[in-house]
Write an enzyme that holds these catalytic residues in place. Structure first.
Site, PDB file in Angstrom:
ATOM      1  N   SER A 168      -9.915  10.100  13.432  1.00  0.00           N
ATOM      2  CA  SER A 168     -10.123  11.363  14.135  1.00  0.00           C
ATOM      3  C   SER A 168     -11.395  11.416  14.964  1.00  0.00           C
ATOM      4  O   SER A 168     -11.494  12.209  15.882  1.00  0.00           O
ATOM      5  CB  SER A 168     -10.100  12.526  13.142  1.00  0.00           C
ATOM      6  OG  SER A 168     -11.038  12.319  12.116  1.00  0.00           O
ATOM      7  N   HIS A 216      -3.575  13.058  13.253  1.00  0.00           N
ATOM      8  CA  HIS A 216      -3.750  12.972  14.702  1.00  0.00           C
ATOM      9  C   HIS A 216      -2.666  12.136  15.374  1.00  0.00           C
ATOM     10  O   HIS A 216      -2.718  11.936  16.587  1.00  0.00           O
ATOM     11  CB  HIS A 216      -5.139  12.434  15.055  1.00  0.00           C
ATOM     12  CG  HIS A 216      -6.199  13.469  14.908  1.00  0.00           C
ATOM     13  ND1 HIS A 216      -6.423  14.445  15.859  1.00  0.00           N
ATOM     14  CD2 HIS A 216      -7.068  13.724  13.906  1.00  0.00           C
ATOM     15  CE1 HIS A 216      -7.401  15.230  15.456  1.00  0.00           C
ATOM     16  NE2 HIS A 216      -7.810  14.824  14.271  1.00  0.00           N
ATOM     17  N   LYS A 229      -2.149  20.629  14.306  1.00  0.00           N
ATOM     18  CA  LYS A 229      -2.726  20.075  15.539  1.00  0.00           C
ATOM     19  C   LYS A 229      -1.648  20.087  16.624  1.00  0.00           C
ATOM     20  O   LYS A 229      -1.374  21.132  17.190  1.00  0.00           O
ATOM     21  CB  LYS A 229      -3.314  18.702  15.258  1.00  0.00           C
ATOM     22  CG  LYS A 229      -4.405  18.750  14.169  1.00  0.00           C
ATOM     23  CD  LYS A 229      -5.039  17.420  13.929  1.00  0.00           C
ATOM     24  CE  LYS A 229      -5.828  17.380  12.636  1.00  0.00           C
ATOM     25  NZ  LYS A 229      -7.022  18.207  12.610  1.00  0.00           N
TER      26      LYS A 229
HETATM   27  N1  PMP Z   1      -6.450  14.283   8.097  1.00  0.00           N
HETATM   28  C1  PMP Z   1      -7.084  13.947   9.239  1.00  0.00           C
HETATM   29  C2  PMP Z   1      -7.180  12.504   9.614  1.00  0.00           C
HETATM   30  C3  PMP Z   1      -7.625  14.954  10.061  1.00  0.00           C
HETATM   31  O1  PMP Z   1      -8.254  14.647  11.195  1.00  0.00           O
HETATM   32  C4  PMP Z   1      -7.499  16.302   9.652  1.00  0.00           C
HETATM   33  C5  PMP Z   1      -8.054  17.454  10.486  1.00  0.00           C
HETATM   34  N2  PMP Z   1      -9.319  17.307  10.963  1.00  0.00           N
HETATM   35  C6  PMP Z   1      -6.837  16.583   8.475  1.00  0.00           C
HETATM   36  C7  PMP Z   1      -6.319  15.561   7.712  1.00  0.00           C
HETATM   37  C8  PMP Z   1      -6.677  17.991   7.996  1.00  0.00           C
HETATM   38  O2  PMP Z   1      -5.603  18.602   8.645  1.00  0.00           O
HETATM   39  P1  PMP Z   1      -5.485  20.192   8.635  1.00  0.00           P
HETATM   40  O3  PMP Z   1      -6.313  20.685   9.765  1.00  0.00           O
HETATM   41  O4  PMP Z   1      -4.019  20.434   8.788  1.00  0.00           O
HETATM   42  O5  PMP Z   1      -6.001  20.642   7.319  1.00  0.00           O
END
Ligand code: PMP
Length: 411
Positions: free
Chosen positions: A198, A226, A257
């Site tokens: 990310s 992502h 997302k």
């Molecule tokens: N896993 C990864 C790799 C992420 O980048 C994120 C969000 N930043 C999440 C999980 C969490 O997802 P959510 O926003 O749906 O809680």
């Protein structure tokens, strides 16, 4: 026993203010920016109209008319809240329908949704690993994976970022020698990786990971937060992108997302779903999604398949944006996806760059320590399908002008 008071006037939580002061002194304190309009390619942030390069709204679905209508219809029919956790009285037809749609979409046996991608990771990892197992994790995995591992009783080993050879060596050692305390073989080994990382926007070497795991009988867990809606056919994720369907046992995705709404899900076997319903703590102990959330997610999965041009547009704009930034002299790191970091180095410089861009109408957030290493401070931009060529050109012109002004690129 009597308690002798020392200094009753002292605030027992005084350290909180001290920590804030320390963060401010180190220029690491980040006030929240506030949006007063819908998310989108142009939005209003702190009262200023800006081109947004900061959201995870890859396909522009946060404000898509079909999703809005689906949410409104669900509010009319089912109200605004589910009223309970899934295992008590909070499972509605729309929750089950979303899971069935997602299972078809992912070509997996079963799906279970969670309140967020974060809770999916913290719910699943401790449920499917315990003292007798081993977790093997990429060094740059997301915070929610790290927290999921902390909640597990399983020991863990970390391999250097994307280093498939190092992963293979850990798996070989684990398969040959078993548990570190000599008490026998592991019950199971779980290799965990982000699908797309990310902060840097690079893609996991999934074919190599799967091959190494298969060689030593380990299972693979991919967090496709992502990659959901971004990689693979119609946005099915990194497993589809690499043609590895059927070879990755656990896929976590996010609905927050590219899908544009909120939530996380786990795609895998029916047995996995059945066990998670019995044991995964966020599923058992936290209220389920409002029906409008589940209904809007269902519509998003349809839109992703009905409107393939959204993903095409996302990737075409990404290629153009990255090429132009490189031509202007910016360092976009190792990104292979719409996540486009602009590496600045010094945290103060990154924050100043972001603030000046903001004054000029471009919203590109800075990311500094501890989210990234101290000398890797950056702007983190994300291209979305909703940005027009004109938006991108205006943003690029502003990056160029402000980048020269601040000496980030050569003037
Ligand atoms: N896993 C990864 C790799 C992420 O980048 C994120 C969000 N930043 C999440 C999980 C969490 O997802 P959510 O926003 O749906 O809680």
């Amino acid at each position: 026993m009597t308690h002798t008071s020392t200094d009753v006037t002292r605030d027992p939580l005084a350290f909180i203010a001290d920590e804030i002061a320390d963060l401010k002194a180190k220029h690491l304190y980040r006030p929240l920016r506030v949006m007063s309009a819908a998310q989108g390619p142009v939005t209003t942030v702190d009262g200023r109209e800006v081109i947004s390069l900061s959201s995870n709204d890859y396909l522009g679905l946060t404000h898509h008319p079909r999703l809005r209508e689906a949410a409104l219809a669900a509010v009319r029919d089912f109200g605004v809240g589910s009223g309970a956790v899934r295992t008590i009285a909070g499972t509605m037809t729309v929750h089950e329908a979303l899971e069935s749609d997602l299972a078809k979409f992912k070509h997996s046996e079963a799906v279970l949704t969670f309140q967020s991608g974060f809770t999916a990771n913290t719910g699943v990892i401790p449920t499917i690993t315990g003292e007798a197992d081993l977790i093997v994790s990429d060094a740059l995995n997301h915070a929610s994976i790290i927290d999921g591992m902390r909640l597990s009783k399983a020991p863990r080993k970390v391999f250097p970022h994307k280093d498939v050879d190092a992963l293979g060596a850990i798996l070989r050692e684990a398969a040959v020698h078993g548990r570190d305390d000599g008490s026998g073989p592991y019950r199971s080994i779980l290799v965990v990786t982000d699908g797309v990382f990310s902060m840097d926007g690079d893609i996991a070497p999934l074919p190599g990971i799967v091959e190494a795991a298969e060689s030593y009988g380990a299972a693979v867990f991919v967090d496709d937060a992502h990659a959901s809606g971004v990689l693979g056919k119609a946005g099915r994720g990194s497993v589809s992108h690499f043609g590895l369907e059927g070879r990755v046992q656990v896929q976590v995705g996010t609905l927050s997302k590219a899908v544009g709404v909120l939530g996380g899900y786990v795609a895998g076997s029916q047995a996995l779903r059945d066990l998670l319903i019995q044991r995964a703590r966020p599923f058992l102990f936290s209220t389920s999604h409002p029906p409008a959330v589940a209904a809007a997610c269902r519509e998003a999965i349809k839109v992703m398949q009905d409107e393939p041009w959204l993903i095409e547009r996302l990737w075409a704009s990404t290629a153009r944006f990255k090429a132009e930034l490189a031509r202007l002299g910016f360092d976009t790191g190792r990104s292979e996806t719409p996540i486009t970091p602009i590496i600045v180095g010094d945290p103060d410089a990154a924050i100043r760059f972001s603030n000046r861009l903001f004054e000029e109408g471009v919203f590109a957030t800075s990311v500094v320590y501890p989210t990234v290493p101290m000398d890797q401070s950056r702007l983190r931009t994300i291209v979305t399908a909703a940005l027009t060529d004109e938006h991108l050109d205006r943003a690029l012109e502003t990056f160029d002008r402000v980048g020269r002004e601040l000496g980030i690129i050569a003037g």
